[in-house]
Design a protein around this motif. Sequence first.
Motif, PDB file in Angstrom:
ATOM      1  N   MET A 159     -14.366  -3.915  70.945  1.00 26.05           N
ATOM      2  CA  MET A 159     -14.800  -3.429  72.255  1.00 26.05           C
ATOM      3  C   MET A 159     -15.998  -4.250  72.741  1.00 26.05           C
ATOM      4  SD  MET A 159     -15.897   0.418  73.327  1.00 26.05           S
ATOM      5  CE  MET A 159     -17.540   0.427  72.649  1.00 26.05           C
ATOM      6  N   ALA A 160     -16.927  -4.506  71.829  1.00 23.15           N
ATOM      7  CA  ALA A 160     -18.115  -5.278  72.189  1.00 23.15           C
ATOM      8  C   ALA A 160     -17.725  -6.696  72.612  1.00 23.15           C
ATOM      9  CB  ALA A 160     -19.091  -5.325  71.016  1.00 23.15           C
ATOM     10  N   LEU A 181     -20.929   6.606  61.949  1.00 25.82           N
ATOM     11  CA  LEU A 181     -20.915   7.371  63.193  1.00 25.82           C
ATOM     12  C   LEU A 181     -22.002   6.860  64.146  1.00 25.82           C
ATOM     13  CD1 LEU A 181     -19.523   9.953  64.399  1.00 25.82           C
ATOM     14  CD2 LEU A 181     -21.544  11.180  63.690  1.00 25.82           C
ATOM     15  N   ARG A 182     -23.170   6.621  63.570  1.00 27.08           N
ATOM     16  CA  ARG A 182     -24.293   6.128  64.356  1.00 27.08           C
ATOM     17  C   ARG A 182     -23.974   4.748  64.932  1.00 27.08           C
ATOM     18  NH1 ARG A 182     -27.983   2.921  63.193  1.00 27.08           N
ATOM     19  NH2 ARG A 182     -27.422   2.864  61.001  1.00 27.08           N
ATOM     20  N   ILE A 183     -23.317   3.909  64.118  1.00 25.01           N
ATOM     21  CA  ILE A 183     -22.962   2.563  64.569  1.00 25.01           C
ATOM     22  C   ILE A 183     -21.960   2.612  65.712  1.00 25.01           C
ATOM     23  CG2 ILE A 183     -21.737   0.460  63.861  1.00 25.01           C
ATOM     24  CD1 ILE A 183     -23.096   0.852  61.085  1.00 25.01           C
ATOM     25  N   VAL A 184     -20.965   3.500  65.554  1.00 25.90           N
ATOM     26  CA  VAL A 184     -19.952   3.650  66.597  1.00 25.90           C
ATOM     27  C   VAL A 184     -20.612   4.117  67.901  1.00 25.90           C
ATOM     28  CG1 VAL A 184     -18.019   5.109  67.331  1.00 25.90           C
ATOM     29  CG2 VAL A 184     -17.969   4.010  65.087  1.00 25.90           C
ATOM     30  N   ALA A 185     -21.469   5.129  67.768  1.00 30.32           N
ATOM     31  CA  ALA A 185     -22.143   5.679  68.949  1.00 30.32           C
ATOM     32  C   ALA A 185     -23.034   4.628  69.602  1.00 30.32           C
ATOM     33  CB  ALA A 185     -22.973   6.891  68.543  1.00 30.32           C
ATOM     34  N   ASN A 186     -23.703   3.867  68.748  1.00 26.24           N
ATOM     35  CA  ASN A 186     -24.583   2.810  69.223  1.00 26.24           C
ATOM     36  C   ASN A 186     -23.806   1.786  70.056  1.00 26.24           C
ATOM     37  OD1 ASN A 186     -27.022   1.641  69.466  1.00 26.24           O
ATOM     38  ND2 ASN A 186     -26.940   0.521  67.522  1.00 26.24           N
ATOM     39  N   GLY A 187     -22.609   1.445  69.555  1.00 27.64           N
ATOM     40  CA  GLY A 187     -21.750   0.492  70.263  1.00 27.64           C
ATOM     41  C   GLY A 187     -21.413   1.000  71.659  1.00 27.64           C
ATOM     42  N   VAL A 188     -21.069   2.284  71.732  1.00 22.66           N
ATOM     43  CA  VAL A 188     -20.718   2.884  73.023  1.00 22.66           C
ATOM     44  C   VAL A 188     -21.938   2.877  73.944  1.00 22.66           C
ATOM     45  CG1 VAL A 188     -19.944   4.991  74.174  1.00 22.66           C
ATOM     46  CG2 VAL A 188     -18.934   4.316  72.001  1.00 22.66           C
ATOM     47  N   ASN A 189     -23.081   3.232  73.403  1.00 21.23           N
ATOM     48  CA  ASN A 189     -24.298   3.278  74.215  1.00 21.23           C
ATOM     49  C   ASN A 189     -24.705   1.892  74.718  1.00 21.23           C
ATOM     50  OD1 ASN A 189     -24.502   6.039  74.006  1.00 21.23           O
ATOM     51  ND2 ASN A 189     -25.758   5.957  72.156  1.00 21.23           N
TER      52      ASN A 189
END
Lengths: 250, 103
Positions: A159-160, A181-189
């Motif tokens: 996605m990035a 989970l934090r990494i995934v969320a970070n990517g979205v943010n």
Amino acid sequence: MLKIKDLRVEIEDQEIIKGLNLEVKAGEVHAIMGPNGSGKSTLAAVLAGRDMFRVTGGKVLYNGEDLLEKSPEQRAKEGLFLGFQYPIEIPGVSMVNFLKTAVNELRKHRGQKPLSASDFLKMMREKKELVEIHSSLTNRSVNEGFSGGEKKKNEIFQMAMLEPRLAILDETDSGLDIDALRIVANGVNQLKSKETASIVITHYQRLLDYIIPDFVHVLYDGRLVKSGGKDLALLLEEKGYEWIKEEAES
Amino acid sequence: MRGAENARNFSQCDSLLLGDKCGAHTFPYIETDNSSAIVEHEATTSKIGEDQIFYCNQRGIATEDAIGLIVNGYAKEVLNKLPMEFAVEAQKLLQITLEGSVG
């Protein structure tokens, strides 16, 4: 950006989506929650263009154009990205080769020249850092032998790399430990901007501690039966889906 | 060969099916003249999955290109062992045979 009007979808003569309405504007993050079998993944797959589902009614406009008429690759080139719930393995095809093909198709569509090998590798390095992915992952074949968490992180990495306008993440958080989970969320943010939007499909409120949605919707029995802000997710976590079901059926 | 004591062999046949109107038939044939030889044969048949194609499509790669990518990936292990001039030739041949293989 995305307008879904009275969408109806069936598979093998069974209606899954039964008149769904949703509007997503640029800059927004929408979370779609709901019990198993309510049609969440079907919605994601239909938007991405999976042909095993039959659209029997309604309309979907993407940037003002009929989305459902376009091929899956056309949708992708126009900036629609689907993070798969179960990412697919492609043995023998390296992540580098796969992504290079994808990125250059995208650039061709935008009238840009293909990236040189060194520019492409540089871009990969930068994006890998962004999503905190280990370098060995990208030297391997697409998703082959990846752990569940690695596959999901790899979706976020893709996605990035592809910088979509509309990202739909289909339960990207399920099966992840708290760090992933934090990494995934970070990517979205990181992706979030005024020009882009995300639809995050999730079972758990947990992910929404990290990704703050502008809207939370509950999908039940093929319809969005309730919409609200972040508080709705907290309420669902506390009370479950039963009250929603009762409310929807009464 | 009769004089080859403890000879060792392993042959592998992997087939990849394209489309739903094809099949693979392999007839392995191994002859040994020395009873100390250990011979092995293994065969697999697999198919390009619709979900693999869709995954590529979703990343902006058209179906024909996706099949090329998947087939080349599949054959890579063997192609890599060929001398350079054969490898290039083989890759080109693959590209030609794949053209128009999907409707």
